[in-house]
Design an enzyme around this catalytic site. Structure first.
Site, PDB file in Angstrom:
ATOM      1  N   LYS A  81       0.784  -1.182   0.005  1.00 43.45           N
ATOM      2  CA  LYS A  81      -0.060   0.128  -0.157  1.00 43.45           C
ATOM      3  C   LYS A  81       0.741   1.196   0.210  1.00 43.45           C
ATOM      4  O   LYS A  81       1.795   1.329   0.599  1.00 43.45           O
ATOM      5  CB  LYS A  81      -0.734   0.172   1.152  1.00 43.45           C
ATOM      6  CG  LYS A  81      -2.049   1.128   1.133  1.00 43.45           C
ATOM      7  CD  LYS A  81      -2.972   0.737   2.395  1.00 43.45           C
ATOM      8  CE  LYS A  81      -4.267   2.000   2.503  1.00 43.45           C
ATOM      9  NZ  LYS A  81      -4.948   1.864   3.827  1.00 43.45           N
ATOM     10  N   SER A 156      -9.728   1.803   2.874  1.00 42.55           N
ATOM     11  CA  SER A 156      -8.940   2.583   1.988  1.00 42.55           C
ATOM     12  C   SER A 156      -7.901   1.763   1.035  1.00 42.55           C
ATOM     13  O   SER A 156      -7.393   2.190   0.193  1.00 42.55           O
ATOM     14  CB  SER A 156      -8.192   3.477   2.667  1.00 42.55           C
ATOM     15  OG  SER A 156      -7.453   3.008   3.585  1.00 42.55           O
ATOM     16  N   SER A 180     -10.038  -0.566   6.777  1.00 38.94           N
ATOM     17  CA  SER A 180      -9.318  -0.502   5.461  1.00 38.94           C
ATOM     18  C   SER A 180      -8.909  -1.427   4.909  1.00 38.94           C
ATOM     19  O   SER A 180      -8.398  -1.592   3.689  1.00 38.94           O
ATOM     20  CB  SER A 180      -8.374   0.846   5.576  1.00 38.94           C
ATOM     21  OG  SER A 180      -9.096   2.079   5.661  1.00 38.94           O
TER      22      SER A 180
END
Lengths: 488, 95
Positions: A81, A156, A180
């Site tokens: 990420k 997210s 997330s």
């Protein structure tokens, strides 16, 4: 031979170690998939093939010499990420304010995965600074759900979940502040773990809400997630909030029986707002646990109605403080300006997106003089009550089961205009971060529109073993986690 | 809690953020919606409850004050929008 895209990381690593296939060949297979579908799905902010090939060369040597025999995911491609620092590699948090930022050090998790022989292939798209549940607040691109291009991947960690569903990576790292990892895993039909707070070092994770943030794995099944969790977890002196605890060993999850285990089902997770198909699939999954010998009991967790307000007060308060470091001077975006105050204001106003600004403002509000007690302190007291409610449940149950999200992935654009609607959809996940306990999302079927549904398994603090074991047992007896998008 | 234009302006100032007119209208409405919902927390009885800032009890963590990563000045400055003579360069701050 099975196709690589259908194999788990552990299976691929075994093949590499036995010499059936090389690290480079596995990498090439992943690159081919990226070349084919990345234009459509936009999972990555950055794909760095050259860097991946450099790592592959070193790792192949270590595998050939037997140095990585004990590493279950050696040679396996991994996506990271874009809020996790990789030295000298663009780390943007999908924000314009960090559009050119290259960290001068590696996050502890990055050091650990590279030591374990995993190959970083790129950095995944996300909601700006991890603030959002759809990956639409990214300043750079909109990631599409690999099951249906008109839908969001969740967020997210939307890029990390989508790249696994699109077979553009085998496994990925995400971060979970209020759902997330679990919610995009649910929307994209993959498995994702939010570990106990303090078990994975946050050193090198760009901070959003420090008391809630936790890095965790996303993968094709629970066993891969368990193996990656073993690699990344452990006390780190560089993160003072990381804990000392007994080392987790992924192979332990194979020796587990659900017979006689007590599962708690919070009735409040099945109230108004839960989509009928999601409810149906989750109830069917609970029947599967029963058929495997578990005892299931319902209980009240009514405090859930206060979870979202508590979460947004705490998360925004910490975020406004953490994001005060972006000033246009030390790194990142810097606006043309007349004086130093102008540098701060213009760089931040032009560099942050509206969702980030909104949360900074909300955070400053709940911390401001006159409102601190009524909002921030009130939320910290609610946090205590929420944690107590979980601990009380864990006196009776081995783990808890419920849905991850009230519905399957919404269409692109559907939630973005109404932030409150988006926040309220976090109801089943934010409580877990407030309590600090671990939770896992595993696929449990699809809805009428053929979109994946996630089942959430919630564990006691530091008891990742039980929820991962239960998930492994579930996945040995079902094939939801093997179903894949019709678009591939 | 009612969100006024003055409060929005004050929060912009606190956050070192400037919204344009369109963003300001939207933000005022969004903050109002969110805070009205957040106010449901007032229904929860929290009398005699100790605030919990950290999920698990953590005690002070002590470490020797040692430099382990060396002098990374040049590397750090590579990210700076402007630098000069090994320092971050900013506008004049003292007239």
């Amino acid at each position: 031979m099975m196709k690589l895209s259908e194999m788990t990381g552990i299976e691929i690593s075994k093949m590499i170690k036995s010499g059936e296939i090389s690290v480079k060949e596995v990498l090439q297979d992943t690159f081919d998939r990226i070349d084919k579908t990345e234009k459509t799905f936009n999972c990555y902010v950055t794909v760095d093939k050259e860097y991946a090939l450099q790592q592959a060369e070193k790792v192949q040597k270590l595998i050939d010499s037997g140095d990585l025999d004990d590493s279950p995911l050696a040679g396996v491609p991994i996506a990271v990420k874009d809020n996790i620092c990789v030295k000298d590699k663009l780390t943007t948090c999908s924000s314009k304010i960090l559009y050119n930022f290259k960290p001068v050090y590696n996050a502890t998790v990055v050091e650990k995965i590279q030591k374990a022989g995993m190959i970083i292939i790129g950095k995944t798209n996300m909601d700006e600074f991890a603030m959002g549940s759809t990956t639409e607040t990214s300043a750079f691109k909109i990631t599409k759900n690999p099951w249906n291009e008109s839908k969001v991947p969740g967020g997210s960690s939307g890029g990390s979940a989508a790249c696994i569903a699109a077979k553009e990576s085998v496994i990925a790292l995400g971060s979970d502040t209020g759902g997330s990892i679990r919610q995009p895993a649910s929307y994209c039909g993959v498995t994702g773990l939010k570990p106990t707070y303090g078990t994975v070092s946050r050193y090198g994770l760009v901070a959003f809400a420090s008391s809630l943030d936790q890095i965790g794995p996303l993968g094709r099944d629970a066993l891969d997630c368990a193996a990656l969790y073993e690699i990344i977890s452990g006390k780190d002196e560089k993160d003072a909030t990381s804990m000392e605890f007994d080392k987790f060993s992924f192979s332990d999850i194979k020796n587990y029986s659900l017979k006689g285990k007590k599962i708690g089902v919070p009735t409040s997770y099945f109230g108004k707002g839960l989509a009928p198909d999601v409810k149906q699939r989750v109830l069917e999954s609970i029947e599967i646990f029963k058929s495997l010998g578990a005892e299931v009991e319902e209980f009240d967790l009514d405090i859930i109605k206060y979870a979202v307000p508590t979460y947004y007060i705490i998360a925004c308060a910490e975020a406004c403080s953490n994001l005060s470091r972006y000033d246009g001077i030390k790194y990142g975006y810097s606006a043309d300006s007349k004086n130093i105050l102008d540098t701060f204001i213009k760089s931040r106003s032009e560099g942050f997106g509206l969702e980030v600004k909104r949360r900074i403002m909300l955070g400053n509000f709940v911390l401001s003089s006159g409102y601190y007690d009524a909002y921030y302190n009130k939320a910290l007291k609610a946090k205590k009550l929420i944690q107590d409610a979980f601990f009380k449940a864990f006196d009776k149950y081995d783990f808890l089961v419920g849905p991850v999200a009230p519905d399957t992935a919404p269409s692109i654009g559907e939630n973005l205009s109404d932030p409150l609607k988006m926040y309220m959809a976090d109801i089943y996940t934010v409580m877990i971060n407030i309590a600090g306990v671990p939770a896992l999302s595993i696929p449990c079927g699809v809805d009428k529109g053929n979109m994946p549904i996630g089942l959430q398994l919630i564990g006691k603090p530091l008891d990742e073993k039980t929820i991962l074991s239960a998930a492994y047992e579930f996945q040995r007896n079902t094939d939801f986690h093997k179903q894949c998008s019709p678009l591939l | 809690m009612v969100i006024t234009d003055e409060l929005v302006a004050y929060l912009e100032k606190l956050g070192r953020i400037e919204l344009d007119d369109e963003q300001r209208v939207k933000t005022k409405k969004d903050l109002q919606d969110i805070l009205s919902y957040i106010d449901t927390l007032n229904e929860l009885d929290t009398d005699n409850i100790e605030p919990l800032s950290h999920s698990f009890p953590i005690f002070n963590v002590f470490a020797e004050d040692e430099v382990k990563n060396g002098d990374m000045r040049d590397e750090v400055l590579k990210n700076a929008p402007e630098s000069q003579d090994g320092c971050f360069k900013v506008h004049r701050t003292v007239e």
